[in-house]
Design a protein around this motif. Structure first.
Motif, mmCIF file in Angstrom:
data_model
loop_
_atom_site.group_PDB
_atom_site.id
_atom_site.type_symbol
_atom_site.label_atom_id
_atom_site.label_comp_id
_atom_site.label_asym_id
_atom_site.label_seq_id
_atom_site.Cartn_x
_atom_site.Cartn_y
_atom_site.Cartn_z
ATOM 1 N N ASP A 1 20.499 32.667 9.221
ATOM 2 C CA ASP A 1 21.659 32.322 10.029
ATOM 3 C C ASP A 1 22.917 32.865 9.360
ATOM 4 N N HIS A 2 23.718 33.628 10.107
ATOM 5 C CA HIS A 2 24.916 34.227 9.514
ATOM 6 C C HIS A 2 26.046 33.217 9.302
ATOM 7 N N SER B 1 20.734 23.344 14.187
ATOM 8 C CA SER B 1 20.170 22.997 15.491
ATOM 9 C C SER B 1 20.219 24.175 16.451
ATOM 10 N N GLU B 2 21.230 25.019 16.320
ATOM 11 C CA GLU B 2 21.302 26.236 17.123
ATOM 12 C C GLU B 2 20.686 27.381 16.335
ATOM 13 N N ASP B 3 19.746 28.076 16.933
ATOM 14 C CA ASP B 3 19.069 29.171 16.239
ATOM 15 C C ASP B 3 19.897 30.442 16.366
ATOM 16 N N ARG B 4 20.557 30.807 15.267
ATOM 17 C CA ARG B 4 21.348 32.040 15.222
ATOM 18 C C ARG B 4 20.629 33.130 14.436
ATOM 19 N N ALA B 5 19.352 32.926 14.127
ATOM 20 C CA ALA B 5 18.586 33.892 13.328
ATOM 21 C C ALA B 5 17.426 34.503 14.093
ATOM 22 N N VAL B 6 17.298 34.211 15.377
ATOM 23 C CA VAL B 6 16.221 34.739 16.232
ATOM 24 C C VAL B 6 14.858 34.483 15.580
ATOM 25 N N GLY C 1 16.593 37.389 29.056
ATOM 26 C CA GLY C 1 16.135 37.249 27.674
ATOM 27 C C GLY C 1 17.039 36.313 26.891
ATOM 28 N N ASP C 2 16.522 35.779 25.799
ATOM 29 C CA ASP C 2 17.275 34.803 25.014
ATOM 30 C C ASP C 2 16.712 34.792 23.600
ATOM 31 N N GLY C 3 17.587 34.885 22.595
ATOM 32 C CA GLY C 3 17.139 34.898 21.211
ATOM 33 C C GLY C 3 17.424 33.618 20.462
ATOM 34 N N THR C 4 17.779 32.544 21.159
ATOM 35 C CA THR C 4 18.133 31.299 20.487
ATOM 36 C C THR C 4 16.927 30.367 20.398
#
Length: 557
Positions: free
Chosen positions: A129-130, A174-179, A487-490
């Protein structure tokens, strides 16, 4: 952030000296290109369309001002004055001369960096996660885990020649920011009912020609069991992974062909054996790693400076609304610096811009920077009172584009402008899209919309998980662009659906405009995002608008 110890320094310098000898033998003809290729790839050196390309590891996307300034020095000394930040949180230099590469690697070693395992069938640079260490929704900073995995995987003798490359991502929020669900292994930090820390372990994700969403193999794994469990996964994959066909060699195919239940049973069996003999990393090593990621000493002094500036500066307000995220410390903000100016090349930064970012990190962000998988740069710890000064410096450097998460914040691979594998261009398409929507002045009205572009089926631009994905292909010598939607990367990862036949290079930007206009016409309210609208409507209205001659009825009809 983690600092090298004596072992790290010795290991990296030894590798540089080894590679210098290999380069000398290639230059004097003692090694053929076929003999040299596996050696250069072990050191992150590719041969692209026009020149060599050096891919440098930025572990879990974290670096400091001195390291960013060294990138600027490398760009000016041995390249063409710029670098390209990638979806793996790395940086690439596209024009180094072979004879200079050992010197570049030496310069990297001076600032505790390298290019090891940025290529090859091994465990690649571990991403994270950035917003790690700063995000308000964070359960735990994922970087100590990522650093442990970096040390464990570097030059691991059992996993240097896997069936195919292997990618790991770690998230602690909780939010996936790293795919995480599009990786070979994804790790999500969580706590069990008793509050004990551990991981959800996900395997078998990946994009490319066979995109798949990873499956949970363990709902909860105690932290102490991480390394023996990952070794079990890698061992099962190393034995069962396909080696007869490189297109079917990733672990996602192994999981798909065997089924997650069978793979889970094999992994658990191997894990039981591993755990019985696993002594674990030394306690002092784990303590050193944890200590390296202690939060900085925050200045919690509140100030009305930002609020006063927002009331008088609409440009600053737009930047803050779009590019500044909530920090776990209310006195701070997380500033994302867009590398996507209108008409620019996504992910590129000049050496002068790198120096500006280094200066800002040292002055305003506790000497920390992050590279995001979305090809932007983050200043993770900026006092809210300092944001006006940071914004002013970014504006002067051409780095203040207020578009994070909007239509012009496009992920794009280098495509056929650089890459030897590409079958179509990506950069010009991204530039034309951003220019078109800048002309239309619709970006703010459209709201959150992630466009991702790949110039070939390998999907380095993550097009499969774009709200709008664009895949460039070669059709009888002519560039053709397929569109995928949804598409969604979260944390709600989904693979985009192909809507129909592709479009020519001339027609792809008007087609994207049609998709967006259809969304604007069909959304229930300005608050309904593109992804929400697509999930409610399905593909039908978009197909009807894109292919009116095919007789598809729109949702409105």
């Amino acid at each position: 952030m983690y600092r090298y110890n004596d072992f790290d320094h010795d290991f990296v310098r030894t590798r540089v000296d080894q590679f210098r000898s290999q380069v000398e033998r290639r230059l004097d003809g003692s090694l053929t290109e076929d003999e040299f290729k596996p050696l250069r790839l072990m050191n992150g050196l590719y041969l692209q369309l026009h020149a060599y390309m050096l891919r440098i590891a930025v572990p879990y996307g974290t670096l400091n001002g001195r390291q960013m300034r060294q990138f600027a020095y490398i760009a000016d000394t041995w390249d063409k004055g710029y670098g390209h930040f990638t979806t793996r949180q790395n940086i690439q230099f596209n024009w180094p001369k072979l004879k200079d590469v050992p010197e570049i690697l030496d310069a990297l070693a001076d600032v505790e960096m390298h290019a090891i395992q940025t290529s090859g069938n091994c465990i690649r640079n571990v991403t994270a996660d950035h917003f790690a260490g700063a995000a308000a929704d964070e359960v735990e900073d994922p970087r100590p885990t990522a650093e442990l995995l970096r040390q464990w995987s570097t030059d691991h003798p059992e996993f240097q020649f896997l069936p195919r490359k292997f990618k790991i991502a770690v998230s602690g929020a909780s939010e996936d920011r790293a795919v995480t669900r599009a990786h070979d292994i994804g790790l999500v930090l969580k706590r069990d009912d008793q509050g004990n820390p551990g991981y959800e372990v996900i395997v078998g994700g990946g994009l490319g020609r066979t995109p798949m969403v990873g499956k949970t193999i363990r709902e909860f794994l105690p932290k102490a069991d991480l390394l023996p469990y990952l070794e079990a996964i890698l061992q099962v994959y190393n034995l069962n992974g396909r080696r007869d066909n490189k297109y079917k060699a990733r672990i996602k195919i192994t999981v798909h062909e065997n089924g997650i239940d069978k793979i889970r049973a094999q992994v658990e069996e191997v894990f039981a054996r591993n755990r019985d003999v696993f002594t674990g990393p030394p306690a002092d090593l784990l303590a050193d790693i944890e200590a390296a990621f202690e939060p900085p000493e925050f200045d919690n002094t509140r100030s009305a400076t930002l609020e006063e500036a927002l009331n008088s500066d609409a440009i600053l307000r737009s930047f803050v609304d779009t590019n500044v995220a909530e920090h776990k410390n209310p006195a701070y903000g997380i500033v994302t610096v867009s590398l996507k100016p209108v008409g620019g090349t996504p992910g590129d930064a000049t050496s002068d811009q790198m120096r500006v970012l280094a200066d800002l990190a040292e002055r305003y962000s506790h000497d920390e920077l992050r590279v995001s998988h979305e090809q932007n740069i983050i200043l993770p710890h900026v006092r809210r009172a300092d944001i006006p000064a940071v914004h002013a410096a970014l504006r002067e450097a051409g780095l203040a584009t207020a578009n994070i998460g909007l239509v012009s914040d496009i992920i794009a691979c280098p495509g056929m402008d650089y890459c030897a594998l590409a079958t179509a261009r990506s950069i010009p398409v991204a530039q034309e899209i951003s220019q078109r929507f800048d002309e239309l002045k619709l970006e703010q009205d459209i709201g959150p919309l992630k466009i991702k572009i790949s110039g070939c089926i390998n999907a380095c631009g993550h097009h499969h998980v774009g709200h709008i994905g664009i895949l460039g292909l070669d059709r009888a010598g002519v560039e053709n662009y397929q569109i995928t939607l949804g598409g969604d990367g979260t944390e709600t990862t989904a693979i985009g659906e192909r809507v129909g036949p592709g479009f020519s290079a001339e027609a792809i930007v008007p087609a994207i405009e049609t998709v967006v206009n259809t969304y604007l016409a069909e959304r229930e309210s300005p608050e309904e995002t593109f992804l929400q609208a697509y999930r409610r409507l399905g593909a039908a209205p978009f197909k009807a608008a894109l292919y009116p001659d095919q007789g598809v009825k729109s949702h409105a009809a």
